[in-house]
Design a protein around this motif. Structure first.
Motif, short mmCIF file in Angstrom:
data_model
loop_
_atom_site.label_atom_id
_atom_site.label_comp_id
_atom_site.label_asym_id
_atom_site.label_seq_id
_atom_site.Cartn_x
_atom_site.Cartn_y
_atom_site.Cartn_z
N THR A 105 -42.40 -39.82 1.42
CA THR A 105 -41.04 -39.86 0.92
C THR A 105 -40.72 -41.26 0.42
O THR A 105 -41.05 -42.25 1.08
CB THR A 105 -40.04 -39.44 2.00
N HIS A 106 -40.10 -41.35 -0.76
CA HIS A 106 -39.82 -42.64 -1.38
C HIS A 106 -38.33 -42.76 -1.69
O HIS A 106 -37.68 -41.78 -2.07
CB HIS A 106 -40.62 -42.78 -2.68
N GLN A 107 -37.82 -43.97 -1.54
CA GLN A 107 -36.43 -44.28 -1.85
C GLN A 107 -36.37 -45.04 -3.17
O GLN A 107 -37.22 -45.90 -3.44
CB GLN A 107 -35.79 -45.12 -0.74
N ALA A 108 -35.37 -44.72 -4.00
CA ALA A 108 -35.31 -45.34 -5.33
C ALA A 108 -33.86 -45.45 -5.79
O ALA A 108 -32.94 -44.87 -5.20
CB ALA A 108 -36.12 -44.51 -6.33
N THR A 109 -33.69 -46.20 -6.88
CA THR A 109 -32.38 -46.42 -7.48
C THR A 109 -32.41 -45.98 -8.94
O THR A 109 -33.36 -46.30 -9.67
CB THR A 109 -31.99 -47.90 -7.41
N VAL A 110 -31.39 -45.26 -9.36
CA VAL A 110 -31.28 -44.86 -10.77
C VAL A 110 -31.02 -46.10 -11.61
O VAL A 110 -30.11 -46.89 -11.33
CB VAL A 110 -30.15 -43.84 -10.97
N THR A 124 -34.55 -42.50 -15.20
CA THR A 124 -35.54 -43.48 -14.75
C THR A 124 -35.14 -44.03 -13.39
O THR A 124 -33.94 -44.25 -13.13
CB THR A 124 -35.66 -44.64 -15.76
N LEU A 125 -36.13 -44.23 -12.54
CA LEU A 125 -35.89 -44.74 -11.19
C LEU A 125 -36.70 -46.00 -10.93
O LEU A 125 -37.83 -46.14 -11.42
CB LEU A 125 -36.30 -43.69 -10.14
N GLU A 126 -36.11 -46.89 -10.15
CA GLU A 126 -36.81 -48.07 -9.66
C GLU A 126 -37.00 -47.90 -8.16
O GLU A 126 -36.03 -47.74 -7.42
CB GLU A 126 -36.02 -49.34 -9.95
N ALA A 187 -26.05 -45.68 -13.10
CA ALA A 187 -27.01 -46.69 -12.68
C ALA A 187 -26.57 -47.24 -11.32
O ALA A 187 -25.39 -47.52 -11.11
CB ALA A 187 -27.07 -47.82 -13.71
N GLY A 188 -27.53 -47.34 -10.42
CA GLY A 188 -27.23 -47.81 -9.06
C GLY A 188 -27.19 -46.69 -8.04
O GLY A 188 -27.22 -46.95 -6.83
N ASP A 189 -27.13 -45.43 -8.48
CA ASP A 189 -27.17 -44.30 -7.55
C ASP A 189 -28.49 -44.32 -6.78
O ASP A 189 -29.54 -44.66 -7.32
CB ASP A 189 -27.06 -42.98 -8.29
N ARG A 190 -28.41 -43.93 -5.52
CA ARG A 190 -29.61 -43.88 -4.69
C ARG A 190 -30.20 -42.46 -4.73
O ARG A 190 -29.48 -41.46 -4.66
CB ARG A 190 -29.28 -44.25 -3.25
#
Length: 337
Positions: A105-110, A124-126, A187-190
């Motif tokens: 499982t990975h956590q990312a930011t829009v 796109t996710l970071e 942008a910034g959504d988790r």
């Protein structure tokens, strides 16, 4: 030199391990707490027999009762003996659950949401830890929909070495992910996702290849092309990308960029609607010629909705063509792979 080995399990889960010099696939797996089938460790029982999809390795020492010469010639190996000489993809005979592992499982930011057309949205996710994610071009992940108790499956549309990860989504009115992306995403959504998964991924290109995409089924093929741009291409690769309506054609400039970067790569687009103004009207099968199939000496990669997949299979059968390899992925309107 260390090498990365992708362990592809029968339930579609893929885990990656790193093999140090002179380290076997089994040793690296157990070091990563992935309990692949194993018994004697001496190349005598055959319990760890696996199939190498791609890559080079030293097969080690074993007896014929464990692995015959014919099996070794076909690409089978013993994980307790095989030592990688390059990055590898290995099919494991068993499920990830049996190996006491699972998808990560990975956590990312829009970082970006793009409305490519009324029918297609990209995002796109970071990742919080990009180094923790490895995937094969063509694979997918399960993305948890922010604000909803559900997830959707999407294939990566970028290469496995890119710093960020991207996806293409077909907009479905009322769809959980569709409505989130179109009306609420910022942008910034988790975002959380699980994977990678799936047996639809790029293998070594050892002959001509034909790529067939329907709608947002283009996404995993874009990931494959990105990888090929990095590694280079020695054999012809042709892509036919079909959609329902003119507005559904997206990322065409990106395909043109790949064609300019890869002299062996060509592509066509087509639109099914009879009212289309596109010069190529019809389904993808209409634009697959004998030169693309090479009397069966071709690897076919196909991603699209189920009716398209079945239509292609029927078309090939009707032509009497059996591809050397035929890899396909079906997806439904909700985005599940």
């Amino acid at each position: 030199m260390n090498h990365q080995v992708a362990l592809s399990f029968e339930d579609g889960i893929t885990r990656f391990v790193t093999c140090a010099p002179h380290e076997t696939v089994a040793d690296a797996s157990y070091k990563a707490r992935i309990n692949i089938p194993l018994d004697c460790r001496d190349g005598a029982c055959g319990t760890c027999k696996s199939f190498c999809e791609s890559g080079d390795y030293d097969g080690g020492d074993y007896i014929e009762d464990a692995l015959t010469d014919e099996e070794a010639e076909r690409g089978y190996l013993l994980a307790c003996q095989a030592m990688p000489r390059s990055d590898m993809i290995v099919q494991i005979a068993g499920t990830s659950e049996a190996a006491k592992t699972g998808a990560a499982t990975h956590q990312a930011t829009v970082t970006d949401v793009v409305l490519h057309s009324d029918s297609t949205i990209g995002f796109t996710l970071e990742l919080d830890d990009r180094d923790a994610l490895s995937f094969l071009p063509g694979q997918y992940v399960n993305v948890a929909v922010p604000g909803a108790d559900c997830s959707r499956s999407y294939s990566f549309s970028n290469g496995p070495d890119d710093k960020q990860v991207s996806f293409l989504v077909r907009y479905t009115e009322g769809g959980a992910m569709s409505e989130y992306l179109k009306t609420r995403a910022r942008a910034g959504d988790r975002v959380e996702f699980t994977g990678p998964m799936g047996g639809f991924f790029l293998r070594e290109i050892n002959r001509r290849a034909l790529l067939l995409a329907g709608g947002t089924g283009l996404a995993p093929l874009l990931a494959m092309l990105e990888k090929l741009r990095e590694t280079g291409l020695e054999h012809p690769v042709h892509l036919v990308y079909g959609v329902t309506a003119d507005q559904d054609l997206v990322e065409v400039q990106r395909l043109q960029d790949y064609a300019e970067a890869l002299p062996q790569f060509t592509f066509e687009t087509c639109v099914a609607e009879e009212s289309s103004e596109h010069p190529n009207k019809g389904y993808v099968t209409k634009f697959v010629g004998p030169e693309h199939l090479a009397d069966g000496d071709v690897d076919v990669y196909l991603c699209g909705p189920p009716p398209m997949v079945e239509a292609v299979r029927s078309d090939l059968a009707g032509r009497g063509v059996t591809p050397a390899h035929f890899h396909y992925e079906k997806f439904n309107p909700a985005g599940a792979a």
